[in-house]
Design an enzyme around this catalytic site. Sequence first.
Site, PDB file in Angstrom:
ATOM      1  N   THR A  14       0.820  -1.372   0.079  1.00  0.00           N
ATOM      2  CA  THR A  14      -0.062   0.122   0.119  1.00  0.00           C
ATOM      3  C   THR A  14       0.822   1.264   0.079  1.00  0.00           C
ATOM      4  O   THR A  14       0.339   2.304  -0.601  1.00  0.00           O
ATOM      5  CB  THR A  14      -0.907  -0.073   1.410  1.00  0.00           C
ATOM      6  OG1 THR A  14      -1.843  -1.205   1.102  1.00  0.00           O
ATOM      7  CG2 THR A  14      -1.706   1.350   1.387  1.00  0.00           C
ATOM      8  N   ASP A  58       1.820  -7.659  -4.319  1.00  0.00           N
ATOM      9  CA  ASP A  58       1.167  -7.523  -3.035  1.00  0.00           C
ATOM     10  C   ASP A  58       1.598  -8.725  -1.902  1.00  0.00           C
ATOM     11  O   ASP A  58       2.243  -9.861  -2.481  1.00  0.00           O
ATOM     12  CB  ASP A  58      -0.503  -8.063  -3.614  1.00  0.00           C
ATOM     13  CG  ASP A  58      -1.227  -8.006  -2.081  1.00  0.00           C
ATOM     14  OD1 ASP A  58      -1.237  -8.592  -1.152  1.00  0.00           O
ATOM     15  OD2 ASP A  58      -2.249  -7.005  -2.232  1.00  0.00           O
ATOM     16  N   SER A  59       1.760  -8.201  -0.750  1.00  0.00           N
ATOM     17  CA  SER A  59       2.496  -9.182   0.137  1.00  0.00           C
ATOM     18  C   SER A  59       1.838 -10.526   0.519  1.00  0.00           C
ATOM     19  O   SER A  59       2.478 -11.280   0.835  1.00  0.00           O
ATOM     20  CB  SER A  59       2.871  -8.278   1.605  1.00  0.00           C
ATOM     21  OG  SER A  59       1.504  -8.374   2.248  1.00  0.00           O
ATOM     22  N   ASP A  91       0.632  -7.259   5.580  1.00  0.00           N
ATOM     23  CA  ASP A  91       0.072  -8.360   5.690  1.00  0.00           C
ATOM     24  C   ASP A  91       0.955  -9.550   5.795  1.00  0.00           C
ATOM     25  O   ASP A  91       0.761 -10.191   7.009  1.00  0.00           O
ATOM     26  CB  ASP A  91      -0.869  -8.896   4.452  1.00  0.00           C
ATOM     27  CG  ASP A  91      -2.256  -8.298   4.383  1.00  0.00           C
ATOM     28  OD1 ASP A  91      -2.500  -7.143   5.394  1.00  0.00           O
ATOM     29  OD2 ASP A  91      -2.934  -8.268   3.490  1.00  0.00           O
ATOM     30  N   THR A 166       4.301  -9.357  15.129  1.00  0.00           N
ATOM     31  CA  THR A 166       3.146  -9.742  14.686  1.00  0.00           C
ATOM     32  C   THR A 166       2.193  -8.844  14.227  1.00  0.00           C
ATOM     33  O   THR A 166       2.076  -7.975  14.876  1.00  0.00           O
ATOM     34  CB  THR A 166       2.349 -10.758  15.543  1.00  0.00           C
ATOM     35  OG1 THR A 166       3.139 -11.763  16.069  1.00  0.00           O
ATOM     36  CG2 THR A 166       1.171 -11.388  15.255  1.00  0.00           C
ATOM     37  N   THR A 277       3.174 -21.456  21.119  1.00  0.00           N
ATOM     38  CA  THR A 277       1.612 -21.060  21.613  1.00  0.00           C
ATOM     39  C   THR A 277       0.889 -20.188  20.843  1.00  0.00           C
ATOM     40  O   THR A 277       1.236 -19.452  19.890  1.00  0.00           O
ATOM     41  CB  THR A 277       1.604 -20.249  23.151  1.00  0.00           C
ATOM     42  OG1 THR A 277       0.317 -19.831  23.215  1.00  0.00           O
ATOM     43  CG2 THR A 277       2.643 -19.001  22.880  1.00  0.00           C
ATOM     44  N   GLN A 278      -0.448 -20.558  20.599  1.00  0.00           N
ATOM     45  CA  GLN A 278      -1.330 -19.767  19.834  1.00  0.00           C
ATOM     46  C   GLN A 278      -1.576 -18.457  20.755  1.00  0.00           C
ATOM     47  O   GLN A 278      -2.630 -17.667  19.669  1.00  0.00           O
ATOM     48  CB  GLN A 278      -2.487 -20.505  19.405  1.00  0.00           C
ATOM     49  CG  GLN A 278      -3.596 -21.271  20.543  1.00  0.00           C
ATOM     50  CD  GLN A 278      -4.517 -22.045  19.929  1.00  0.00           C
ATOM     51  OE1 GLN A 278      -5.662 -21.637  20.114  1.00  0.00           O
ATOM     52  NE2 GLN A 278      -4.126 -23.332  19.440  1.00  0.00           N
ATOM     53  N   CYS A 279      -1.362 -18.238  21.538  1.00  0.00           N
ATOM     54  CA  CYS A 279      -1.403 -17.082  22.427  1.00  0.00           C
ATOM     55  C   CYS A 279      -0.514 -15.886  21.652  1.00  0.00           C
ATOM     56  O   CYS A 279       0.165 -16.410  21.266  1.00  0.00           O
ATOM     57  CB  CYS A 279      -1.342 -16.994  23.786  1.00  0.00           C
ATOM     58  SG  CYS A 279      -2.454 -18.191  24.676  1.00  0.00           S
TER      59      CYS A 279
END
Length: 341
Positions: A14, A58-59, A91, A166, A277-279
């Site tokens: 972008t 585009d990423s 992204d 992230t 971990t998905q946290c």
Amino acid sequence: MDTRKILLMYTGGTIGMVKDYQTGALKSFDFNELLKHVPELNQLDCTIETISFENPLDSSNMNPAEWVRIVTLIEEHYENYNGFVILHGSDTMSYTASALSFLLENLDKPVILTGSQLPIGDLRTDAKENLITSVQIAALQKNGTSVIREVGLYFEYKLYRGNRTTKINAENFRAFASLNYPHLAESGVHLNVFSEYLLPKKRNKKLVVHKKMDENVALVKLFPGMNRNVFENILKTDGLKALVLETYGSGNGPTADWFLGSLKKSIADGLHVINVTQCSGGSVLMGKYETSSALMDMQVINGKDITTEAAISKAMYMLGSGVSNKHFKTVFETSLRGEMH
């Protein structure tokens, strides 16, 4: 070099778009005309030169081959510039930042990724501040050497270690977070660098650019009610070498016999299983609860506080570098570029 030189590399995203006010559509602009769009760059105490992907990506289309393309460009221009700023779609920026950190060994110059949520020509764009400050950070020097000597990601007034980030928001200007490691610098009235959090300076080690990544890696996020056939078929994927397993909380998973049995067999057959971990924040602590003790006993790799993005790119890098099966767990559990604690 008397004048600090920064190479600005546009891969897509972008930030490199301007709006066609007749149609309302976004289109890429010629980066050779960058100073027309951001005349404030003329005030910086450095020379900026630009290169652009011939066909900006585009990423969402970013992949390991493109990561190798980026580090090859850095390698080719490394001696001629004091720092590098990579403009990239937000992204997958955390994946790219993580991958570059592993591919660029003994880095002693800044490689800063940035982008924006709004195009550079928009009235309320965040692109100008992100771009200007990223260039300023890349040009920072103390006693003739770069202040930042690692891959960083700059967004909305903060510089983060790239492999600790992230993307957390698709609409907010504060699009990124580094939940397990403090930010490296902050832009306000002054540009403050927190040197205690920077990677230590390498002692006269030559840059090593790695160009092999093995894509035989899979990612599985656990969820209640996960289908046995789906899970077992993923483990049986032809050529699969590493599995990043996003577990619950501090590294926990179900204790069902079929789940533990299929993992144990796959590990015995040579699959590297990495527990993350998905946290959003926090660390894997295998053995803290019974639901992770079995994983620890079968030698599942402890991802500690690594992000999923860094775990995937680290696995690809290590497999591409030919790390032996015998040493894979030990090397993965070791921080190579400040990606884990």
